[in-house]
Structure formats: C-alpha cells, structure tokens
Design a protein around this motif. Sequence first.
Motif, PDB file in Angstrom:
ATOM      1  N   UNK A  80       0.816  -1.215   0.000  1.00 13.06           N
ATOM      2  CA  UNK A  80       0.000   0.000   0.000  1.00 13.06           C
ATOM      3  C   UNK A  80       0.850   1.265   0.000  1.00 13.06           C
ATOM      4  N   UNK A  81       2.013   1.202   0.610  1.00 17.68           N
ATOM      5  CA  UNK A  81       2.884   2.378   0.665  1.00 17.68           C
ATOM      6  C   UNK A  81       3.404   2.799  -0.705  1.00 17.68           C
ATOM      7  N   UNK A  82       3.289   1.951  -1.707  1.00 14.53           N
ATOM      8  CA  UNK A  82       3.771   2.286  -3.043  1.00 14.53           C
ATOM      9  C   UNK A  82       2.743   3.104  -3.837  1.00 14.53           C
ATOM     10  N   UNK A  83       1.553   3.284  -3.281  1.00 12.77           N
ATOM     11  CA  UNK A  83       0.488   4.050  -3.929  1.00 12.77           C
ATOM     12  C   UNK A  83       0.434   5.459  -3.346  1.00 12.77           C
ATOM     13  N   UNK A  84       0.029   6.436  -4.161  1.00 11.01           N
ATOM     14  CA  UNK A  84      -0.242   7.775  -3.645  1.00 11.01           C
ATOM     15  C   UNK A  84      -1.376   7.685  -2.634  1.00 11.01           C
ATOM     16  N   UNK A  85      -1.414   8.590  -1.687  1.00  7.33           N
ATOM     17  CA  UNK A  85      -2.399   8.543  -0.610  1.00  7.33           C
ATOM     18  C   UNK A  85      -3.840   8.543  -1.121  1.00  7.33           C
ATOM     19  N   UNK A  86      -4.095   9.208  -2.237  1.00  6.52           N
ATOM     20  CA  UNK A  86      -5.462   9.325  -2.757  1.00  6.52           C
ATOM     21  C   UNK A  86      -5.708   8.452  -3.993  1.00  6.52           C
ATOM     22  N   UNK A  87      -4.909   7.429  -4.175  1.00  3.96           N
ATOM     23  CA  UNK A  87      -5.044   6.540  -5.330  1.00  3.96           C
ATOM     24  C   UNK A  87      -6.407   5.864  -5.355  1.00  3.96           C
ATOM     25  N   UNK A  88      -6.933   5.707  -6.561  1.00  2.00           N
ATOM     26  CA  UNK A  88      -8.118   4.882  -6.784  1.00  2.00           C
ATOM     27  C   UNK A  88      -7.651   3.681  -7.584  1.00  2.00           C
ATOM     28  N   UNK A  89      -7.786   2.483  -6.986  1.00  2.00           N
ATOM     29  CA  UNK A  89      -7.335   1.250  -7.626  1.00  2.00           C
ATOM     30  C   UNK A  89      -8.554   0.441  -8.064  1.00  2.00           C
ATOM     31  N   UNK A  90      -8.596   0.104  -9.341  1.00  2.00           N
ATOM     32  CA  UNK A  90      -9.651  -0.751  -9.888  1.00  2.00           C
ATOM     33  C   UNK A  90      -9.069  -2.152 -10.043  1.00  2.00           C
ATOM     34  N   UNK A  91      -9.508  -3.073  -9.205  1.00  3.16           N
ATOM     35  CA  UNK A  91      -9.013  -4.452  -9.236  1.00  3.16           C
ATOM     36  C   UNK A  91     -10.177  -5.359  -9.611  1.00  3.16           C
ATOM     37  N   UNK A  92     -10.315  -5.581 -10.900  1.00  3.35           N
ATOM     38  CA  UNK A  92     -11.434  -6.385 -11.379  1.00  3.35           C
ATOM     39  C   UNK A  92     -11.143  -7.865 -11.199  1.00  3.35           C
ATOM     40  N   UNK A  93     -12.060  -8.651 -10.726  1.00  2.00           N
ATOM     41  CA  UNK A  93     -13.482  -8.390 -10.474  1.00  2.00           C
ATOM     42  C   UNK A  93     -13.773  -8.006  -9.027  1.00  2.00           C
ATOM     43  N   UNK A 146     -13.334  -5.067  -7.222  1.00  2.00           N
ATOM     44  CA  UNK A 146     -13.947  -3.777  -6.926  1.00  2.00           C
ATOM     45  C   UNK A 146     -12.975  -2.630  -7.049  1.00  2.00           C
ATOM     46  N   UNK A 147     -13.390  -1.500  -6.505  1.00  2.00           N
ATOM     47  CA  UNK A 147     -12.617  -0.274  -6.526  1.00  2.00           C
ATOM     48  C   UNK A 147     -12.220   0.056  -5.097  1.00  2.00           C
ATOM     49  N   UNK A 148     -10.975   0.433  -4.908  1.00  2.00           N
ATOM     50  CA  UNK A 148     -10.428   0.698  -3.588  1.00  2.00           C
ATOM     51  C   UNK A 148      -9.776   2.070  -3.612  1.00  2.00           C
ATOM     52  N   UNK A 149     -10.147   2.920  -2.662  1.00  2.00           N
ATOM     53  CA  UNK A 149      -9.692   4.305  -2.646  1.00  2.00           C
ATOM     54  C   UNK A 149      -8.838   4.565  -1.420  1.00  2.00           C
ATOM     55  N   UNK A 150      -7.641   5.064  -1.650  1.00  2.00           N
ATOM     56  CA  UNK A 150      -6.736   5.412  -0.562  1.00  2.00           C
ATOM     57  C   UNK A 150      -5.950   4.220  -0.051  1.00  2.00           C
ATOM     58  N   UNK A 151      -4.894   4.530   0.639  1.00  2.00           N
ATOM     59  CA  UNK A 151      -3.980   3.477   1.098  1.00  2.00           C
ATOM     60  C   UNK A 151      -4.629   2.491   2.059  1.00  2.00           C
ATOM     61  N   UNK A 152      -5.522   2.954   2.943  1.00  2.00           N
ATOM     62  CA  UNK A 152      -6.140   2.023   3.894  1.00  2.00           C
ATOM     63  C   UNK A 152      -6.948   0.952   3.183  1.00  2.00           C
ATOM     64  N   UNK A 153      -7.789   1.348   2.227  1.00  2.45           N
ATOM     65  CA  UNK A 153      -8.581   0.356   1.488  1.00  2.45           C
ATOM     66  C   UNK A 153      -7.687  -0.529   0.634  1.00  2.45           C
ATOM     67  N   UNK A 154      -6.668   0.055   0.033  1.00  5.89           N
ATOM     68  CA  UNK A 154      -5.741  -0.726  -0.796  1.00  5.89           C
ATOM     69  C   UNK A 154      -4.976  -1.726   0.066  1.00  5.89           C
ATOM     70  N   UNK A 155      -4.529  -1.299   1.235  1.00  4.68           N
ATOM     71  CA  UNK A 155      -3.839  -2.222   2.131  1.00  4.68           C
ATOM     72  C   UNK A 155      -4.761  -3.358   2.548  1.00  4.68           C
ATOM     73  N   UNK A 156      -6.007  -3.056   2.869  1.00  2.00           N
ATOM     74  CA  UNK A 156      -6.965  -4.100   3.260  1.00  2.00           C
ATOM     75  C   UNK A 156      -7.189  -5.082   2.108  1.00  2.00           C
ATOM     76  N   UNK A 157      -7.277  -4.570   0.878  1.00  2.00           N
ATOM     77  CA  UNK A 157      -7.425  -5.447  -0.291  1.00  2.00           C
ATOM     78  C   UNK A 157      -6.244  -6.412  -0.381  1.00  2.00           C
ATOM     79  N   UNK A 158      -5.008  -5.878  -0.332  1.00  2.00           N
ATOM     80  CA  UNK A 158      -3.832  -6.738  -0.464  1.00  2.00           C
ATOM     81  C   UNK A 158      -3.710  -7.690   0.711  1.00  2.00           C
ATOM     82  N   UNK A 159      -4.100  -7.247   1.907  1.00  2.00           N
ATOM     83  CA  UNK A 159      -4.045  -8.139   3.057  1.00  2.00           C
ATOM     84  C   UNK A 159      -4.990  -9.318   2.864  1.00  2.00           C
TER      85      UNK A 159
END
Length: 107
Positions: A29-42, A44-57
């Motif tokens: 998650x630290x490799x993403x900008x703080x306000x990144x919007x990540x589209x990981x199909x299928x 969903x969409x994850x906004x910000x480092x906290x949501x992105x970190x939770x996705x990868x976890x």
Amino acid sequence: MNTQVPEAFMAGITRWQNAFNQQDAKGCAEQYQADTIMHARPFGTFTGRNEIQAFWQNIIDSGYNNVQYQNTTWEKKNDKCYILRSQWTMNKAFGVVHEEHWGFCRK
C-alpha cells in the motif's frame, strides 16, 4: 513501448513486488499515492492506502504469493506520467495489468 522510465518508478514497482512476495500488505500500500483509486477487477474499486492495504491483506491471507511480472512495458504519456502494462503470475492466479499510472497522470 519502453522508454527512459524514471528510476523512482522502476524502484517503486520492485518495492511493491518485494513487499507482496514478503507478504507485507502495508508495504504494498505504501507504493500508492495517498489518494489513489485502484480498480481491481473483479474485486472492486479501492480508494486510498487504507482500502488498498486491506485489499492486499485479504489477497495475502487467502494464500496468494510469489507474484512475477512478464512482458512489462512502460509508455510515456508526458514528462511526469508513465503507464505500466504487464502480464503477471503467482502461485494461485494470473492476469494482466491493463493500465497502471506512475507519476502525476491526472487530467
């Protein structure tokens, strides 16, 4: 199209891959900008480092590891924006990075 990709971008994708392979969602998650919007199909969409970190976890906790990239290309959009495209494989999945923005790519 491969171009003279800034070293910081090349190092960033290497840091992300190393973090994932070490099962470190926070490091990913630290490799993403703080306000990144990540589209990981299928998934969903994850906004910000906290949501992105939770996705990868969640992915890591599901037993996924050992990501490897193949046929990676970088496209220069402007002096501050590069687009990464790549195929990837890991122990339980494979896929494609369609358009990962590195730098300041906002319109």
